[in-house]
Design an enzyme around this catalytic site. Sequence first.
Site: not given
Length: 538
Positions: A98, A77
């Site tokens: 992350n 992400t």
Amino acid sequence: MNRFFLFLVISISYSLFSQNDHIKTDIKLVVGIVVDQMKYEYIPRYWDKYSEGGFKRLVNGGFLAKNAHYSYYQTSTAPGHATIVTGTSPSFHRIIGNSWYDKKLDKNIYCVDDDRFNPLGTKSNIGKKSPKNLQSTTISDENRIFTNFKGKTISVSFKDRSAVLSGGHTANGVFWFHSSNEGVFVSSSYYFNKLPDWVEKFNNSRKVDEYIKTWDTLYNIKSYTESGSDLNNYEEKFLGQNATFPYDLKTLSKKENGDTDYQAITTSPYGNTFLKDFALEALKNENLGEDKHIDFLHVNFSTPDHIGHKFGVNSKEVQDTYLRLDLDLKDLINNLDKKVGKGKYLIYLTADHGATHVPKFLIDNKIPLKELDLRNSLREKDWSNLIKAYSNNYVFLNKELIDNMEIDYEDAKELVKNGLKEIDGVYEVYDINDNNYMFSDGYYQSLIKNNSHPDLIGDLVVFLNPMYTTRYNSLGSSHGTPAFYDTHVPIIFYGAGIKTGYSNDIINVKDIVPTIASIIGIGAPVSTTGKIISDAIK
């Protein structure tokens, strides 16, 4: 003669108008939409069941990159969102995962944590966030600078890292959802001293409770022929219930003390709708797209990632999520038509990474995938004490221990390297200081190099066999590899300045930013290494 001069005047005027049209733009708002864990295949796979006003409107009226990819190893992400808005790879913008191990600080770092700031809108500490680790400007930062900070930037998401990194350094407002027992949008004192009144009003309205309701399929479940069976062996339970429709969120989210666990909304398609509602409130209350200065609105739909992790790529739940997201997009676009005006806004839609099928599903269907728990494998080795940390496929050697043991550093590194290569599923182990690796033109090496920032690099880097997954005995889908299924995502441009069409060429996600910058006439972010997608521009 008079007709000739009239024709000449008209020709010159048209020529000047055309030139001016290439310099000036009528665009008032750029909307960046990122769908977390959206594989490209979800567009053709569910195409026949999409409405005319959502994905189909964007594709048929815009430009579709059918073969868009990320060009680095750690497809997750934070690096995805950072790459989208900076136009460069983790090797430059520094968001390599992350989280990551910082060898100078000797600890793990979460990508947007920053204890210098305080949370806003919550009593918890989840708001101690900032973009300090993002070592590049973003496209909306450059727009803020270009407009002498008159153009606004608003970024919204369910995940803090998605909202913070998309918003960049100069955002006027960045908001993310805090579930637990609060169910509110929160922020950080990095951006302002208190939440804007409209955000507090939205939170106090308790609109969130409207979406703690029964989740059943949008259409007859028998028509969901593009996905697998509803009840199967590849899905996790949802709040204690077997993974089969319907889901009574009101009952399932209720805790023993009577409180509501708002995590339920983050793992249902209603999370997308709720975020869309909040984004429309931002559009209205921040007066986005209402003056001559271009504004940016970043809308990051995180719910599909939570649902994918729990139920898997081939699930009825994922299909229903995208059919409902399609309607959310339709509503968002219709509101842009009304508030900003057709021809006055520009949309780009993409994803931060793709996803693989559930490993057990592939194995059961004769796909020779294997699972590897590398951390567990390392603990079993008698040389594992030479490793201090393993993070984002980097191996950090315990140099202090090696010195105390009076072992030559190069010998220790070679011992670990050879030991790693003997583990079933390890494709290759590269020495970071090996010039043959650092300057190789090989595809796999380039993926690793694009994920390697000098500040955060390890001593060795492990590249796994593409037919191995690092997950072990797990359900649901995941990502984080350089395999095709994780790198392949959609890119859609729609709106002012965009040519209708598509491309089958390999296009890099980092190409989005220079393309947008060219259309609206501003400079690209300082570290941009992407190229302009000329075929998408009128």
